[in-house]
Design a protein around this motif. Structure first.
Motif, PDB file in Angstrom:
ATOM      1  N   GLY A 199      85.293  61.215  70.979  1.00 38.86           N
ATOM      2  CA  GLY A 199      85.986  61.546  69.745  1.00 38.86           C
ATOM      3  C   GLY A 199      85.118  62.084  68.646  1.00 38.86           C
ATOM      4  O   GLY A 199      85.557  62.153  67.496  1.00 38.86           O
ATOM      5  N   ARG A 200      83.917  62.477  68.959  1.00 39.43           N
ATOM      6  CA  ARG A 200      83.010  63.102  67.988  1.00 39.43           C
ATOM      7  C   ARG A 200      82.067  64.026  68.742  1.00 39.43           C
ATOM      8  O   ARG A 200      81.769  63.800  69.916  1.00 39.43           O
ATOM      9  N   ASP A 201      81.629  65.095  68.061  1.00 36.12           N
ATOM     10  CA  ASP A 201      80.709  66.035  68.689  1.00 36.12           C
ATOM     11  C   ASP A 201      79.254  65.674  68.423  1.00 36.12           C
ATOM     12  O   ASP A 201      78.378  65.920  69.251  1.00 36.12           O
ATOM     13  N   LEU A 202      79.000  65.117  67.233  1.00 32.61           N
ATOM     14  CA  LEU A 202      77.639  64.773  66.831  1.00 32.61           C
ATOM     15  C   LEU A 202      77.609  63.363  66.272  1.00 32.61           C
ATOM     16  O   LEU A 202      78.531  62.937  65.565  1.00 32.61           O
ATOM     17  N   LEU A 203      76.529  62.650  66.574  1.00 32.35           N
ATOM     18  CA  LEU A 203      76.247  61.351  65.974  1.00 32.35           C
ATOM     19  C   LEU A 203      74.891  61.459  65.296  1.00 32.35           C
ATOM     20  O   LEU A 203      73.882  61.728  65.951  1.00 32.35           O
ATOM     21  N   LEU A 204      74.862  61.255  63.988  1.00 31.82           N
ATOM     22  CA  LEU A 204      73.629  61.353  63.211  1.00 31.82           C
ATOM     23  C   LEU A 204      73.242  59.979  62.680  1.00 31.82           C
ATOM     24  O   LEU A 204      74.107  59.200  62.264  1.00 31.82           O
ATOM     25  N   THR A 205      71.952  59.711  62.677  1.00 31.09           N
ATOM     26  CA  THR A 205      71.424  58.569  61.940  1.00 31.09           C
ATOM     27  C   THR A 205      70.774  59.115  60.684  1.00 31.09           C
ATOM     28  O   THR A 205      69.831  59.906  60.764  1.00 31.09           O
ATOM     29  N   VAL A 206      71.309  58.723  59.532  1.00 31.61           N
ATOM     30  CA  VAL A 206      70.903  59.294  58.254  1.00 31.61           C
ATOM     31  C   VAL A 206      70.339  58.187  57.365  1.00 31.61           C
ATOM     32  O   VAL A 206      70.900  57.088  57.300  1.00 31.61           O
ATOM     33  N   SER A 207      69.231  58.464  56.686  1.00 29.15           N
ATOM     34  CA  SER A 207      68.659  57.495  55.762  1.00 29.15           C
ATOM     35  C   SER A 207      68.080  58.227  54.563  1.00 29.15           C
ATOM     36  O   SER A 207      67.785  59.428  54.625  1.00 29.15           O
ATOM     37  N   ALA A 208      67.902  57.503  53.471  1.00 29.45           N
ATOM     38  CA  ALA A 208      67.355  58.092  52.251  1.00 29.45           C
ATOM     39  C   ALA A 208      66.655  57.012  51.449  1.00 29.45           C
ATOM     40  O   ALA A 208      66.741  55.815  51.769  1.00 29.45           O
ATOM     41  N   HIS A 209      65.955  57.435  50.409  1.00 28.35           N
ATOM     42  CA  HIS A 209      65.182  56.503  49.594  1.00 28.35           C
ATOM     43  C   HIS A 209      66.086  55.514  48.874  1.00 28.35           C
ATOM     44  O   HIS A 209      65.750  54.343  48.720  1.00 28.35           O
ATOM     45  N   ASP A 210      67.254  55.977  48.403  1.00 27.27           N
ATOM     46  CA  ASP A 210      68.174  55.094  47.697  1.00 27.27           C
ATOM     47  C   ASP A 210      69.600  55.571  47.936  1.00 27.27           C
ATOM     48  O   ASP A 210      69.832  56.633  48.537  1.00 27.27           O
ATOM     49  N   LEU A 211      70.568  54.799  47.475  1.00 25.65           N
ATOM     50  CA  LEU A 211      71.966  55.105  47.750  1.00 25.65           C
ATOM     51  C   LEU A 211      72.427  56.416  47.117  1.00 25.65           C
ATOM     52  O   LEU A 211      73.149  57.183  47.766  1.00 25.65           O
ATOM     53  N   PRO A 212      72.042  56.739  45.862  1.00 23.03           N
ATOM     54  CA  PRO A 212      72.467  58.030  45.312  1.00 23.03           C
ATOM     55  C   PRO A 212      71.985  59.214  46.145  1.00 23.03           C
ATOM     56  O   PRO A 212      72.731  60.187  46.336  1.00 23.03           O
ATOM     57  N   ARG A 213      70.744  59.154  46.651  1.00 18.07           N
ATOM     58  CA  ARG A 213      70.238  60.264  47.468  1.00 18.07           C
ATOM     59  C   ARG A 213      70.977  60.330  48.801  1.00 18.07           C
ATOM     60  O   ARG A 213      71.259  61.419  49.314  1.00 18.07           O
ATOM     61  N   LEU A 214      71.294  59.178  49.382  1.00 23.10           N
ATOM     62  CA  LEU A 214      72.056  59.171  50.624  1.00 23.10           C
ATOM     63  C   LEU A 214      73.451  59.754  50.397  1.00 23.10           C
ATOM     64  O   LEU A 214      73.929  60.591  51.178  1.00 23.10           O
ATOM     65  N   THR A 215      74.095  59.333  49.313  1.00 27.17           N
ATOM     66  CA  THR A 215      75.427  59.840  49.000  1.00 27.17           C
ATOM     67  C   THR A 215      75.404  61.348  48.775  1.00 27.17           C
ATOM     68  O   THR A 215      76.289  62.084  49.253  1.00 27.17           O
ATOM     69  N   ASP A 216      74.406  61.826  48.063  1.00 26.38           N
ATOM     70  CA  ASP A 216      74.286  63.257  47.813  1.00 26.38           C
ATOM     71  C   ASP A 216      74.133  64.025  49.121  1.00 26.38           C
ATOM     72  O   ASP A 216      74.749  65.082  49.312  1.00 26.38           O
ATOM     73  N   TYR A 217      73.340  63.495  50.042  1.00 27.87           N
ATOM     74  CA  TYR A 217      73.149  64.169  51.328  1.00 27.87           C
ATOM     75  C   TYR A 217      74.457  64.203  52.115  1.00 27.87           C
ATOM     76  O   TYR A 217      74.820  65.240  52.706  1.00 27.87           O
ATOM     77  N   LEU A 218      75.172  63.081  52.124  1.00 34.25           N
ATOM     78  CA  LEU A 218      76.416  63.014  52.883  1.00 34.25           C
ATOM     79  C   LEU A 218      77.473  63.952  52.314  1.00 34.25           C
ATOM     80  O   LEU A 218      78.155  64.676  53.059  1.00 34.25           O
ATOM     81  N   LEU A 219      77.611  63.973  50.995  1.00 35.98           N
ATOM     82  CA  LEU A 219      78.683  64.739  50.371  1.00 35.98           C
ATOM     83  C   LEU A 219      78.376  66.225  50.280  1.00 35.98           C
ATOM     84  O   LEU A 219      79.256  67.068  50.512  1.00 35.98           O
TER      85      LEU A 219
END
Length: 328
Positions: free
Chosen positions: A95-115
């Motif tokens: 049910g998905r084409d890609l599975l990514l493991t994503v990390s960042a220094h803090d939550l705002p940077r992670l959110t920015d990358y995701l959005l």
């Protein structure tokens, strides 16, 4: 890889910076033989050692991300390969084409990358994010089963003891050493000194302090097809919240398990496994259902190709091409 190759790799999984004299003594072979075996495999891209700061979940927020790419999996994987926030990229079935493991220094940077980064990619029809609340097991903990417990214990004796209470921010010199270890976790003190401009003794002491404080993770990896465990799959599980803390470590103790993540979501435990045969996917499901009746398997995905693993970009056969430092 033959049996001796696997024993050499297993030794460096246990203690990635063990000297060749130590490895040879434990394996009962000449140190030169051990070194040559490793170098041959490394030159072919079959094995490598990389480095990153602390385990995932401790260096910053982590998320597992599912992407529906409308048939453009390889194109999107190539575009994300050099992103430091995107640690791993799996092209998967189901049910998905890609599975990514994503990390960042803090939550705002992670959110920015995701959005903004993932949300604005062409051809992406859906993005589903699973925030990780706890890392139970990660790939750096996975081991080949080529050594006895006694042999592993002897290798651990020479490893730097870890005291997690000594953690603190990295200095500029420590970051320079880390950068050198990302490309080769077994770089000698002479090589580290040349790369950082430090004297060899200072470089050696910094590596020891980084390992001793638990701020540095060294990860010995190998090509899945050469490991004897070529089938890679993800399982999405639902575990009663009251039982998740007790059950998750039991899952992590299974020899097939590489990653176990507790997730904030309806599928509250997600795990990755390496298996010997495709039929073992069903066999593992049956074993979990038999021995862990509280665990409900909601979905599973077989990985068709991994293009990046823990910062290391892989070619179509799973061999290392280059390393992209992960955001820390």
């Amino acid at each position: 890889m033959d049996d001796l190759d696997r024993r050499v790799v297993n030794a460096l999984q246990v203690n990635p910076r063990a000297s060749w004299a130590q490895v040879g003594a434990v394996l009962g072979i000449d140190p030169v033989t051990a070194s040559r075996r490793w170098q041959r495999l490394r030159d072919h891209g079959d094995v490598w050692i990389t480095a990153y700061i602390a385990p995932p979940g401790e260096r910053g927020p982590v998320a597992l991300v599912e992407i529906d790419s409308a048939g453009h999996s390889l194109e999107i994987a190539d575009r994300l390969a050099d992103d430091p926030q995107c640690a791993s990229i799996d092209i998967a079935s189901g049910g998905r084409d890609l599975l990514l493991t994503v990390s960042a220094h803090d939550l705002p940077r992670l959110t920015d990358y995701l959005l903004h980064r993932l949300g604005n990619l062409d051809h992406v029809r859906a993005v589903r994010t699973h925030p990780v609340t706890r890392v139970i097991a990660e790939g750096a903990d996975w081991r080949l089963t080529a050594l006895t417990e006694t042999e592993q214990a002897r290798l651990r004796e020479s490893a730097v003891p870890t005291d997690h209470t000594r953690r603190r921010e990295l200095t500029d010199q420590e970051r320079a050493v880390l950068d050198a270890l990302v490309a080769d976790g077994r770089a000698s003190t002479t090589e580290l000194a040349a790369a950082t401009g430090l004297n060899p003794r200072r470089a050696r002491d910094l590596v020891r302090d980084l390992l001793g404080s638990g701020r540095l993770t060294l990860r010995t990896e190998l090509r899945a097809a050469a490991s004897g465990w070529p089938i890679y799959a993800w399982f999405f599980l639902r575990v009663p919240a009251a039982a998740a803390t007790a059950i998750s470590p039991r899952l992590g103790a299974l020899p097939e398990i590489r990653t176990v993540l507790q997730i904030a979501g309806p599928n509250n435990v997600i795990m990755a496994v390496w298996l010997r045969e495709l039929t073992d996917v069903t066999g593992l499901e049956a074993a979990i259902e038999t021995h862990l009746p509280d665990v409900e398997i909601i979905d599973r995905a077989v990985v068709l190709r991994t293009t990046k693993r823990a910062g290391v970009v892989l070619d179509p056969t799973g061999r290392r091409m280059r390393t992209v430092p992960m955001e820390a």
